[in-house]
Scaffold this motif. Structure first.
Motif, short mmCIF file in Angstrom:
data_model
loop_
_atom_site.label_atom_id
_atom_site.label_comp_id
_atom_site.label_asym_id
_atom_site.label_seq_id
_atom_site.Cartn_x
_atom_site.Cartn_y
_atom_site.Cartn_z
N MET A 69 68.79 146.22 -3.65
CA MET A 69 67.35 145.96 -3.60
C MET A 69 67.09 144.78 -2.67
SD MET A 69 64.72 145.22 -6.73
CE MET A 69 62.98 144.94 -6.42
N ALA A 70 66.17 144.95 -1.72
CA ALA A 70 65.88 143.91 -0.74
C ALA A 70 65.21 142.72 -1.40
CB ALA A 70 65.00 144.46 0.37
N THR A 71 65.56 141.55 -0.93
CA THR A 71 64.96 140.33 -1.45
C THR A 71 63.63 140.07 -0.76
OG1 THR A 71 67.15 139.41 -1.84
CG2 THR A 71 65.31 137.87 -1.80
N GLU A 72 62.60 139.77 -1.55
CA GLU A 72 61.30 139.47 -0.96
C GLU A 72 61.38 138.19 -0.15
OE1 GLU A 72 57.39 137.76 -2.90
OE2 GLU A 72 57.49 139.94 -3.23
N PRO A 73 60.81 138.16 1.06
CA PRO A 73 60.88 136.94 1.88
C PRO A 73 60.17 135.77 1.21
CG PRO A 73 59.34 138.54 2.81
CD PRO A 73 60.07 139.24 1.73
N ALA A 74 60.73 134.58 1.41
CA ALA A 74 60.14 133.38 0.84
C ALA A 74 58.77 133.11 1.45
CB ALA A 74 61.06 132.19 1.07
N ARG A 75 57.84 132.68 0.64
CA ARG A 75 56.48 132.41 1.10
C ARG A 75 56.38 130.99 1.68
NH1 ARG A 75 52.62 136.16 -0.77
NH2 ARG A 75 53.54 137.71 -2.19
N ILE A 76 55.68 130.87 2.79
CA ILE A 76 55.46 129.58 3.44
C ILE A 76 54.09 129.08 3.00
CG2 ILE A 76 55.27 128.36 5.63
CD1 ILE A 76 57.03 130.55 6.85
N LEU A 77 54.06 128.12 2.11
CA LEU A 77 52.80 127.64 1.54
C LEU A 77 52.20 126.49 2.35
CD1 LEU A 77 53.79 127.71 -2.24
CD2 LEU A 77 52.60 129.47 -0.90
N ASP A 78 53.03 125.70 3.03
CA ASP A 78 52.55 124.56 3.81
C ASP A 78 53.25 124.55 5.17
OD1 ASP A 78 51.50 122.24 4.80
OD2 ASP A 78 52.39 120.92 3.28
N PRO A 79 52.78 125.35 6.12
CA PRO A 79 53.50 125.47 7.39
C PRO A 79 53.58 124.18 8.18
CG PRO A 79 51.34 126.51 7.52
CD PRO A 79 51.58 126.20 6.08
N MET A 80 52.60 123.29 8.01
CA MET A 80 52.61 122.04 8.76
C MET A 80 53.74 121.13 8.32
SD MET A 80 48.51 121.22 9.10
CE MET A 80 48.81 119.82 10.20
N ALA A 81 54.27 121.37 7.11
CA ALA A 81 55.36 120.54 6.59
C ALA A 81 56.73 121.08 6.97
CB ALA A 81 55.26 120.43 5.07
N VAL A 82 56.77 122.26 7.57
CA VAL A 82 58.05 122.86 7.94
C VAL A 82 58.58 122.18 9.20
CG1 VAL A 82 59.22 124.99 8.61
CG2 VAL A 82 57.40 125.06 6.90
N PRO A 83 59.84 121.74 9.21
CA PRO A 83 60.36 120.99 10.36
C PRO A 83 60.32 121.78 11.65
CG PRO A 83 61.83 120.82 8.46
CD PRO A 83 60.81 121.84 8.11
N VAL A 84 60.12 121.06 12.75
CA VAL A 84 60.15 121.65 14.09
C VAL A 84 61.61 121.72 14.54
CG1 VAL A 84 59.46 121.37 16.49
CG2 VAL A 84 57.86 120.79 14.66
N ALA A 85 62.07 122.94 14.85
CA ALA A 85 63.45 123.12 15.28
C ALA A 85 63.60 122.99 16.79
CB ALA A 85 63.96 124.48 14.82
N GLY A 86 62.51 123.13 17.52
CA GLY A 86 62.59 123.03 18.97
C GLY A 86 61.24 123.28 19.61
N VAL A 87 61.13 122.88 20.87
CA VAL A 87 59.93 123.10 21.68
C VAL A 87 60.35 123.84 22.94
CG1 VAL A 87 58.02 121.99 22.91
CG2 VAL A 87 58.88 120.99 20.78
N ASP A 88 59.57 124.82 23.34
CA ASP A 88 59.97 125.69 24.46
C ASP A 88 59.54 125.15 25.82
OD1 ASP A 88 61.23 127.37 22.74
OD2 ASP A 88 59.66 128.90 22.71
#
Length: 236
Positions: A1-20
């Protein structure tokens, strides 16, 4: 059974991994109304970099058809993208930055009809001001919508009437800003042993009262803008 993707509740708090910033901005001559008309009339061979969010919350059900208008307002200083900020009480995508649009109805004859109808309903933009020039490939969201972006040029002498239940405000961002990957940030979200990535394109501009405000453009809206970048950047 596939796992439901985690919900992003506060996207502004998610770390920046890189800039293009290693990718080139689109030159000004490709960002004119005439250049965009020509590119959509004679599109290059191209594959969308971001076809969707990845896993869906309800993967067992077929995605719901929807369309958005990607409105390019023809201002004296260049093209501007008209965006909306959704109201905070909505069940889906509350407070997020989005294009005007929504799900298709049985009476809509095609994707363009859906985008134009939803735009009139949400922000009151009359279709007599709108010149549809093309479409981008559909984008499938984690919330199970298959969204077709309909790209259009908009005459600047329009007035808006917002649906106050759905739309908190409408604002514009210069297309040149959004078509510069130095303004595209990649975020890596980790939760419950899962990873999700998304783009953001934060923009600071005047709100309805003329005061500066940061608009956090992210998720599907940012991804569709990135696909527009790829489409316009592709060699003919």
């Amino acid at each position: 059974m596939a796992t439901e993707p985690a919900r992003i509740l506060d996207p502004m708090a998610v770390p920046v991994a890189g800039v293009d910033s290693h990718l080139p901005p689109l030159p000004a001559h490709l960002l004119t109304a005439d250049a965009l008309r020509e590119r959509f009339a004679q599109p290059a061979r191209w594959t969308a970099e971001m076809p969707g969010d990845g896993h869906r919350f309800d993967a067992a059900q077929a995605p719901t058809a929807a369309s958005v208008l990607l409105p390019l307002v023809m201002r004296e200083d260049g093209l501007h993208v008209l965006l909306t900020r959704r109201t905070d009480h909505l069940r889906e995508h509350a407070g997020q930055i989005s294009f005007p649009g929504g799900r298709a109805e049985v009476f809509d004859v095609d994707d363009v009809a859906t985008a134009l109808r939803e735009t009139e309903e949400e922000v009151g933009l009359d279709r007599r001001h709108i010149e549809v020039i093309g479409q981008l490939p559909p984008y499938t969201t984690v919330t199970s919508f298959r969204v077709t972006p309909v790209v259009a040029l908009v005459e600047p002498d329009f007035s808006l009437l917002l649906d106050e239940f759905e739309v908190a405000e409408a604002f514009e961002v210069p297309l040149a800003f959004l078509m510069s990957p130095a303004n595209h940030r990649r975020h890596l979200f980790e939760a419950d042993g899962q990873q999700r990535q998304f783009l953001s394109m934060p923009w600071t501009g005047p709100d309805d009262s003329g005061q500066p405000r940061q608009y956090f453009i992210w998720g599907a809206t940012a991804a569709m803008l990135r696909n527009l970048y790829g489409f316009l950047q592709a060699a003919p």
